[in-house]
Design a protein around this motif. Sequence first.
Motif, short mmCIF file in Angstrom:
data_model
loop_
_atom_site.label_atom_id
_atom_site.label_comp_id
_atom_site.label_asym_id
_atom_site.label_seq_id
_atom_site.Cartn_x
_atom_site.Cartn_y
_atom_site.Cartn_z
N VAL A 215 -25.79 -29.61 -36.42
CA VAL A 215 -25.79 -30.76 -37.32
C VAL A 215 -26.63 -30.47 -38.56
N LEU A 216 -27.82 -29.89 -38.34
CA LEU A 216 -28.70 -29.56 -39.46
C LEU A 216 -28.08 -28.51 -40.38
N ALA A 217 -27.49 -27.47 -39.75
CA ALA A 217 -26.89 -26.40 -40.54
C ALA A 217 -25.74 -26.92 -41.39
N ASP A 218 -24.87 -27.73 -40.78
CA ASP A 218 -23.72 -28.28 -41.51
C ASP A 218 -24.17 -29.17 -42.66
N LYS A 219 -25.24 -29.92 -42.42
CA LYS A 219 -25.75 -30.82 -43.45
C LYS A 219 -26.19 -30.04 -44.69
N PHE A 220 -26.90 -28.93 -44.47
CA PHE A 220 -27.42 -28.18 -45.62
C PHE A 220 -26.37 -27.25 -46.23
N LYS A 221 -25.38 -26.86 -45.45
CA LYS A 221 -24.25 -26.12 -46.01
C LYS A 221 -23.51 -27.00 -47.00
N ALA A 222 -23.33 -28.26 -46.61
CA ALA A 222 -22.63 -29.21 -47.48
C ALA A 222 -23.38 -29.45 -48.78
N GLN A 223 -24.69 -29.21 -48.74
CA GLN A 223 -25.50 -29.36 -49.95
C GLN A 223 -25.53 -28.08 -50.78
N GLY A 224 -24.84 -27.03 -50.30
CA GLY A 224 -24.75 -25.79 -51.06
C GLY A 224 -25.95 -24.88 -50.94
N LYS A 225 -26.78 -25.06 -49.90
CA LYS A 225 -27.95 -24.20 -49.71
C LYS A 225 -27.49 -22.80 -49.27
#
Length: 310
Positions: A215-225
């Motif tokens: 969940v955390l990884a997907d969240k920050f991937k979506a933010q372009g990190k």
Amino acid sequence: MAQITAQMVKDLREMTGAGMMDCKAALGETSGNVDAAVDWLRKKGLSKAAKKADRVAAEGLIGVAVKGTKGVVVEVNSETDFVARNDLFQGLVKMIADVALDVGADLEKIKAAKVGSKTVADAITETVAKVGENMTLRRAAEIKVGQGAVGSYVHNAVIDGLGKMGVLVGLESTGKADELAALGRQLAMHVASANPLAVDPSGLDPAIVTREKDVLADKFKAQGKPANMIEKIVESGIRTFYKEVCLLEQPFIFDDKKSVTQALKEAEGKVGGPIKITGFVRFKLGEGVEKQESDFAAEVAAASGVTKPN
């Protein structure tokens, strides 16, 4: 024939804990005589007990019993909250908790255990017949320590040891038993309030940790990190997650400026020895059971043949 009112049905139900339609039938058969209706319900007894087994039992009581270095918690369900206030039902739950303290948390062993000349299973069936509602021994658990104390707490207690939530916490220690018991109660209250998932990160289900990381990884991937940054952010996020769900890392409810681990360390001086939390159990009444919602006023009116006003 005496007129049977909604209030009469409600009053009889509160007195006996019997089902709504049973109360109406009892009053009808006894021309509205309440005392005779109570006797009529009791005489129906076992002939009706089997018919109640398919009804949803999601109310009831949690029972807790502790003796020395062992504690047990049981959940006994009924159909309505009325029964939780019934002396017969309360006595049944108390008896089941005491039996579990002797035989352990295996449900079949508890049901087969004898109290006097009858088994616990027989006692449940007889209480169903007398009270008029389905009842089930749903679950049981125990906490034992080699040396130390088992702390306990019952939330929303109706009488000593019976309530809507029960918690046990095992404390392994060579320290003073009375100080350990007091600390154990505080920790049990903490568990009731904070609802941890495990004592420490090693006790968490790996699937829960994996899901949280995803969940955390997907969240920050979506933010372009970038990938290398995401890995560090996820690890930081997991440490925060541990503080939320692991007992030892949670802020202690009696002093949220320190963690439970820190509170334990401070208590060791007073107790007179190291303290280790070996485990905990938290039973909340009806969790995981699908409850049937109903309009109580409409149910009373329908059972007594009275139309509910708009």
